[in-house]
Design a protein around this motif. Structure first.
Motif, mmCIF file in Angstrom:
data_model
loop_
_atom_site.group_PDB
_atom_site.id
_atom_site.type_symbol
_atom_site.label_atom_id
_atom_site.label_comp_id
_atom_site.label_asym_id
_atom_site.label_seq_id
_atom_site.Cartn_x
_atom_site.Cartn_y
_atom_site.Cartn_z
ATOM 1 N N LEU A 189 0.831 -1.199 0.000
ATOM 2 C CA LEU A 189 0.000 0.000 0.000
ATOM 3 C C LEU A 189 0.869 1.254 0.000
ATOM 4 O O LEU A 189 0.585 2.227 -0.712
ATOM 5 N N TYR A 190 1.931 1.217 0.784
ATOM 6 C CA TYR A 190 2.862 2.351 0.856
ATOM 7 C C TYR A 190 3.519 2.617 -0.499
ATOM 8 O O TYR A 190 3.619 3.759 -0.955
ATOM 9 N N ARG A 191 3.947 1.574 -1.153
ATOM 10 C CA ARG A 191 4.648 1.747 -2.429
ATOM 11 C C ARG A 191 3.733 2.277 -3.522
ATOM 12 O O ARG A 191 4.167 3.024 -4.390
ATOM 13 N N ILE A 192 2.461 1.895 -3.477
ATOM 14 C CA ILE A 192 1.497 2.472 -4.426
ATOM 15 C C ILE A 192 1.392 3.976 -4.177
ATOM 16 O O ILE A 192 1.435 4.784 -5.101
ATOM 17 N N GLY A 193 1.246 4.341 -2.903
ATOM 18 C CA GLY A 193 1.158 5.756 -2.559
ATOM 19 C C GLY A 193 2.387 6.532 -2.964
ATOM 20 O O GLY A 193 2.302 7.658 -3.470
ATOM 21 N N LEU A 194 3.556 5.927 -2.776
ATOM 22 C CA LEU A 194 4.808 6.601 -3.129
ATOM 23 C C LEU A 194 4.945 6.755 -4.637
ATOM 24 O O LEU A 194 5.452 7.769 -5.122
ATOM 25 N N ALA A 195 4.489 5.761 -5.392
ATOM 26 C CA ALA A 195 4.544 5.863 -6.855
ATOM 27 C C ALA A 195 3.712 7.038 -7.349
ATOM 28 O O ALA A 195 4.126 7.797 -8.229
ATOM 29 N N TYR A 196 2.523 7.204 -6.772
ATOM 30 C CA TYR A 196 1.682 8.348 -7.150
ATOM 31 C C TYR A 196 2.306 9.661 -6.694
ATOM 32 O O TYR A 196 2.229 10.675 -7.386
ATOM 33 N N LYS A 197 2.923 9.661 -5.546
ATOM 34 C CA LYS A 197 3.513 10.884 -5.011
ATOM 35 C C LYS A 197 4.703 11.346 -5.852
ATOM 36 O O LYS A 197 4.874 12.534 -6.120
ATOM 37 N N ASP A 198 5.527 10.399 -6.281
ATOM 38 C CA ASP A 198 6.734 10.730 -7.048
ATOM 39 C C ASP A 198 6.489 10.816 -8.547
ATOM 40 O O ASP A 198 7.348 11.289 -9.296
ATOM 41 N N GLY A 199 5.333 10.318 -9.016
ATOM 42 C CA GLY A 199 5.137 10.214 -10.454
ATOM 43 C C GLY A 199 6.088 9.184 -11.031
ATOM 44 O O GLY A 199 6.652 9.361 -12.106
ATOM 45 N N ASP A 200 6.256 8.086 -10.308
ATOM 46 C CA ASP A 200 7.236 7.055 -10.658
ATOM 47 C C ASP A 200 6.587 5.964 -11.499
ATOM 48 O O ASP A 200 5.935 5.061 -10.990
ATOM 49 N N GLY A 201 6.731 6.077 -12.820
ATOM 50 C CA GLY A 201 6.163 5.090 -13.726
ATOM 51 C C GLY A 201 4.720 5.354 -14.092
ATOM 52 O O GLY A 201 4.181 4.732 -14.999
ATOM 53 N N ILE A 202 4.066 6.256 -13.360
ATOM 54 C CA ILE A 202 2.687 6.648 -13.623
ATOM 55 C C ILE A 202 2.578 8.159 -13.435
ATOM 56 O O ILE A 202 3.508 8.799 -12.945
ATOM 57 N N GLU A 203 1.432 8.702 -13.821
ATOM 58 C CA GLU A 203 1.247 10.147 -13.676
ATOM 59 C C GLU A 203 1.111 10.516 -12.202
ATOM 60 O O GLU A 203 0.396 9.861 -11.445
ATOM 61 N N ARG A 204 1.817 11.568 -11.792
ATOM 62 C CA ARG A 204 1.760 12.004 -10.400
ATOM 63 C C ARG A 204 0.343 12.428 -10.037
ATOM 64 O O ARG A 204 -0.330 13.123 -10.785
ATOM 65 N N ASP A 205 -0.101 11.986 -8.853
ATOM 66 C CA ASP A 205 -1.436 12.341 -8.379
ATOM 67 C C ASP A 205 -1.385 12.353 -6.854
ATOM 68 O O ASP A 205 -1.428 11.302 -6.200
ATOM 69 N N TYR A 206 -1.299 13.540 -6.265
ATOM 70 C CA TYR A 206 -1.145 13.652 -4.824
ATOM 71 C C TYR A 206 -2.369 13.157 -4.060
ATOM 72 O O TYR A 206 -2.239 12.640 -2.941
ATOM 73 N N GLN A 207 -3.562 13.298 -4.639
ATOM 74 C CA GLN A 207 -4.753 12.844 -3.943
ATOM 75 C C GLN A 207 -4.794 11.318 -3.833
ATOM 76 O O GLN A 207 -5.127 10.765 -2.781
#
Length: 435
Positions: free
Chosen positions: A350-368
């Motif tokens: 769950l944490y790594r999914i959140g971090l991927a969205y936060k960093d825009g890592d491999g997917i589009e960044r989405d803070y929400q």
């Protein structure tokens, strides 16, 4: 009124040369900050306070002001001003400022291009364990930006980032594997050595030889021989081979129980932590391929795959969530099933999914979306997620800045022994005492 003295930048190398511009309050110096449009009273007040806090030495305010100049949504875009404020915050070790400043040095935006300075900033963060910095450092070493080209060292940094669940790093490692295999097959001596290893029952060599035959890399393409070597590797426990073997069983009914066999090999690979196999296993449970439909199992494997850095799984979870918002009556959207699937996922995923969205890592960044997954992981007691939430609220990443929320999450993580959170908490409390 704060009495904190303004700190002068003292970064090594080129950063030492960047002087911090001192702005007067906005109401007294409208000419110095050129807004793109007339501001409301609330916007003007926020900008005035931000300028004041940045001048008084607060690294978070300096970062946010740098971002204001970089984005150019409220004020006229100015790369030089952005660089000056990011440099001031970076001097105090502000992570987001260091990463952004490195990007600006690499691109030569607002400052003379300086790959060495960019490399130095990224290296500091990579050494501290930040996975996006580790991935970026790998790219710099692979391409020779700011340091001598060193693919072996790049692979080492990619590997660290990949183990932390970075989709970008995982993708890069797969590319390097394919490139190196093609190069190896083009060398007769190396090709012969690989064959000897495979014949000696080396699972990795068997898998590489199987893929080489299937792709025609250095050999004339031979699917039957490729399948044979790949199956040997799978039977010897190689997860990548098991993942590939699953595709040898077509789903069109031409092979009896083909879905069941594909499911068996996919499960074996997924159980060993293969991200794509875990994603495919989720898809098979969702579609009922080789097994009865089971959304709870599908959701669990999607979350597991996403947590290992599979960007496809992250996107799939997002699409399912969006569908359930619009069509809550669908079977897979039953609240109990969704809750059960999430509760059976490990907090690290769950944490790594959140971090991927936060960093825009491999997917589009989405803070929400990042906030949703990080809160879930943090609620389960995952320390790294608690740190990231503290960082999110302190730096106002997609949310309003909240020192209270930042302090709350940093305290939780620090109490569990997270050194980075303890540092951030001490600094945050020090800033509050000076108000």
């Amino acid at each position: 009124m704060r009495q904190r003295a303004v700190k002068r930048p003292a970064l090594a190398g080129a950063i030492m040369l960047l002087a911090v511009v001192m702005f007067l309050p906005l109401s007294d110096a409208d000419a110095q900050i050129r807004t793109r449009r007339p501001l409301s009273a609330i916007e003007r007040d926020k900008l005035t306070r931000l300028v004041r806090d940045a001048n008084e030495g607060y690294d978070v305010a300096r970062y946010r002001l740098g971002t204001v100049y970089l984005e150019g949504k409220i004020v006229r875009q100015s790369y030089p001003d952005a660089v000056k404020w990011f440099a001031a915050a970076a001097e105090e070790g502000h992570v987001h400022s260091m990463l952004t400043l490195a990007m600006l040095y690499s691109r030569g935006q607002g400052v003379k291009a300086d790959p060495v300075a960019a490399y130095g900033l990224v290296k500091k963060l990579a050494d501290r364990g930040f996975r996006m910095a580790q991935y970026n450092l790998g790219m710099m070493l692979e391409t020779g930006q700011g340091a001598a080209k060193d693919v072996k060292a790049a692979r080492g940094w990619y590997d660290l980032a990949a183990k932390a669940g970075s989709p970008s790093a995982i993708h890069r490692l797969r590319f390097l594997d394919e490139f190196e295999l093609t190069a190896r097959m083009a060398d007769p001596e190396k090709r012969a050595a690989l064959l000897r290893q495979a014949q000696a029952n080396d699972a990795l060599a068997q898998r590489q030889l199987g893929l080489a035959y299937l792709r025609g890399s250095g050999f004339a393409r031979n699917d039957d021989t490729g399948h044979q070597w790949l199956m040997k590797a799978a039977e010897n426990g190689d997860a990548e081979a098991q993942y590939n073997v699953a595709y040898l069983f077509p789903g069109d009914g031409t092979v009896k129980d083909s879905y069941a066999q594909a499911l068996e090999w996919t499960r074996k690979a997924a159980m060993q932590g293969h991200p794509m196999a875990a994603f495919n296993l989720g898809g098979m449970y969702e579609a009922g391929q080789g097994v009865d439909k089971d959304w709870v199992e599908a959701g669990r494997w999607y979350v597991y795959a996403a947590g290992m850095g599979n960007a496809n799984a992250i996107r799939r979870l997002d699409r399912i969530a969006d569908t359930c918002r619009r069509f809550p009556q669908r079977p897979e959207c039953d609240e109990a099933k969704l809750r059960d699937a999430a509760s059976r996922a490990d907090a690290a995923s769950l944490y790594r999914i959140g971090l991927a969205y936060k960093d825009g890592d491999g997917i589009e960044r989405d803070y929400q979306k990042s906030l949703f997954w990080l809160r879930y992981a943090a609620g389960l007691g995952y320390v790294k997620a608690q740190y990231e939430l503290g960082d999110t609220f302190e730096n106002a990443l997609g949310v309003g800045r909240s020192a209270a929320q930042a302090r709350f999450w940093f305290e939780k993580a620090a109490a569990r022994g997270d050194a980075e959170s303890a540092i951030r908490l001490k600094k945050l409390k020090g800033d509050e005492k000076e108000e």
